[in-house]
Scaffold this motif. Structure first.
Motif, short mmCIF file in Angstrom:
data_model
loop_
_atom_site.label_atom_id
_atom_site.label_comp_id
_atom_site.label_asym_id
_atom_site.label_seq_id
_atom_site.Cartn_x
_atom_site.Cartn_y
_atom_site.Cartn_z
N TRP A 1 27.76 34.41 14.56
CA TRP A 1 27.07 35.62 14.13
C TRP A 1 28.02 36.47 13.30
O TRP A 1 29.20 36.61 13.64
N TYR A 2 27.48 37.04 12.23
CA TYR A 2 28.25 37.91 11.33
C TYR A 2 27.57 39.27 11.29
O TYR A 2 26.39 39.37 10.95
N LEU A 3 28.31 40.31 11.66
CA LEU A 3 27.77 41.67 11.72
C LEU A 3 28.43 42.53 10.66
O LEU A 3 29.65 42.49 10.48
N ALA B 1 33.27 44.05 8.72
CA ALA B 1 32.57 42.87 9.23
C ALA B 1 33.16 42.45 10.57
O ALA B 1 34.37 42.60 10.81
N LEU B 2 32.30 41.92 11.43
CA LEU B 2 32.70 41.39 12.73
C LEU B 2 32.07 40.02 12.90
O LEU B 2 31.04 39.72 12.30
N ALA C 1 36.69 41.14 11.46
CA ALA C 1 36.77 40.12 10.41
C ALA C 1 37.05 40.71 9.04
O ALA C 1 36.79 40.08 8.02
N GLY C 2 37.56 41.94 8.98
CA GLY C 2 37.99 42.51 7.72
C GLY C 2 36.90 43.22 6.95
O GLY C 2 35.89 43.65 7.50
N LEU D 1 31.18 35.83 5.16
CA LEU D 1 32.11 36.94 5.25
C LEU D 1 32.57 37.44 3.88
O LEU D 1 33.30 38.42 3.78
N GLY D 2 32.16 36.77 2.82
CA GLY D 2 32.60 37.15 1.49
C GLY D 2 33.99 36.61 1.17
O GLY D 2 34.40 35.59 1.74
#
Length: 337
Positions: free
Chosen positions: A60-62, A74-75, A86-87, A140-141
């Protein structure tokens, strides 16, 4: 996004010490034994307003509103409960935008190696908040916005904020947003408009869906998103001042992405209680046949604070008789997703 410290029955002194040490962290500490199958809100304890999450493979990406000097923090999580930093998903803004007010980002996956992020940002030329879009080849880019102007910018209506992408059952793509009318003392409308197949452009004209009309909504509605369940299209939204306990979440039922939409008589379906204050600006996720609402809320009595600020809460949403019912805000231990 709200407060609440994890309470463990029969915890050993060492475990208790570890929990205290972890109170300021982003993630929620794990339990032992049966406790590993439970979690306690908030799932993100730091300031992380306007959360939205997507699932890619097993992760999951928040994404959430700017904080800690990051445009789009991002998390990541394997389970919607344990979150790790996550930066910055959008480390560089386009040339037409100014930093410091990058709000309510939402991502959508177009292909295995193509992701779009829609976000609110300060538009230099108009002085208003407007909507941009950025592209990445990973969830996440880093996302990059190569545009020369905002995607949506209703400067005469106070600006445009809170963009939310939606892919309908027929494959059509849509964008929801709010004109920031409360910034200039006019009505706040929720709008929808079709997106091009690549998600980079708007097609046709925008449609007004809803505005603030009910006492509980105060002077505004915002944070819209669509969700289709059993063939029915639901429009969820937050209302009232974000820094007050009165902030809450409601919904409407729409005939199509262009309306008409009818608000539910039982609104709001998520509001403050003893556990959390001002819950709202939600997004929805599904896992293993269950529906969950991610939203932010304040610790009671700390509305408007930055420490801890608006924390991320996770509560289940059920559909009795086709009506969404949120089990929360829940401040006691509950089964994990």
């Amino acid at each position: 996004m709200i407060s609440g410290r994890t309470r463990r029955r029969g915890a050993a002194a060492l475990v208790a010490a570890l929990l205290v040490a972890g109170c300021g962290s982003t993630t929620t500490p794990s339990g032992t034994g049966d406790q590993t199958r439970m979690f306690t809100n908030p799932v993100v304890r730091t300031d992380a307003p306007d959360p939205q999450a997507i699932r890619v493979a097993d992760t999951w990406y928040l994404f959430h509103t700017n904080s800690g000097g990051r445009n789009v923090p991002a998390l990541t999580s394997p389970d919607l409960v344990e979150w790790s930093d996550a930066g910055d998903a959008l480390p560089e803004l386009p040339g037409w935008a100014d930093a410091g007010r990058t709000w309510a980002p939402e991502a959508i996956q177009f292909a295995p190696d193509r992701f779009l992020l829609y976000y609110t940002v300060a538009d230099r030329s108009s002085g208003r908040q407007c909507v941009g879009r950025a592209v990445a080849d990973r969830p996440l880019g880093p996302y990059r916005d190569d545009s020369t102007a905002a995607l949506v910018c209703q400067a005469e209506l106070g600006g445009s904020i809170d963009a939310s992408p939606f892919r309908d059952a027929d494959g059509s793509l849509w964008l929801l947003w709010k004109n920031d009318g409360n910034a200039i003392g006019v009505d706040t409308w929720l709008w929808s408009q079709r997106l091009s197949s690549d998600g980079l452009r708007l097609v046709g004209g925008p449609t007004k869906l809803l505005r603030q009309t009910e006492p509980w909504e105060g002077t505004l509605i915002e944070g819209p998103f669509f969700h289709r369940h059993d063939g029915k299209l639901y429009l969820f939204f937050a209302a009232n001042a974000y820094d007050r306990a009165d902030y809450a979440e409601g919904y409407a039922v729409c005939e199509s992405p262009t309306g008409p939409c009818v608000k539910a008589s039982e609104n709001p379906i998520l509001k403050a209680n003893q556990a959390a204050s001002g819950p709202g600006h939600a997004s929805m996720v599904e896992q293993d046949g269950r529906t969950w609402l991610l939203y932010h809320a304040w610790p009671p009595g700390q509305e408007g604070s930055t420490d801890p600020g608006r924390q991320v809460w996770l509560d289940e949403l059920t559909w009795p008789n086709g009506k969404p019912v949120v089990q929360g805000p829940t401040g006691t231990p509950q089964p994990r997703p």
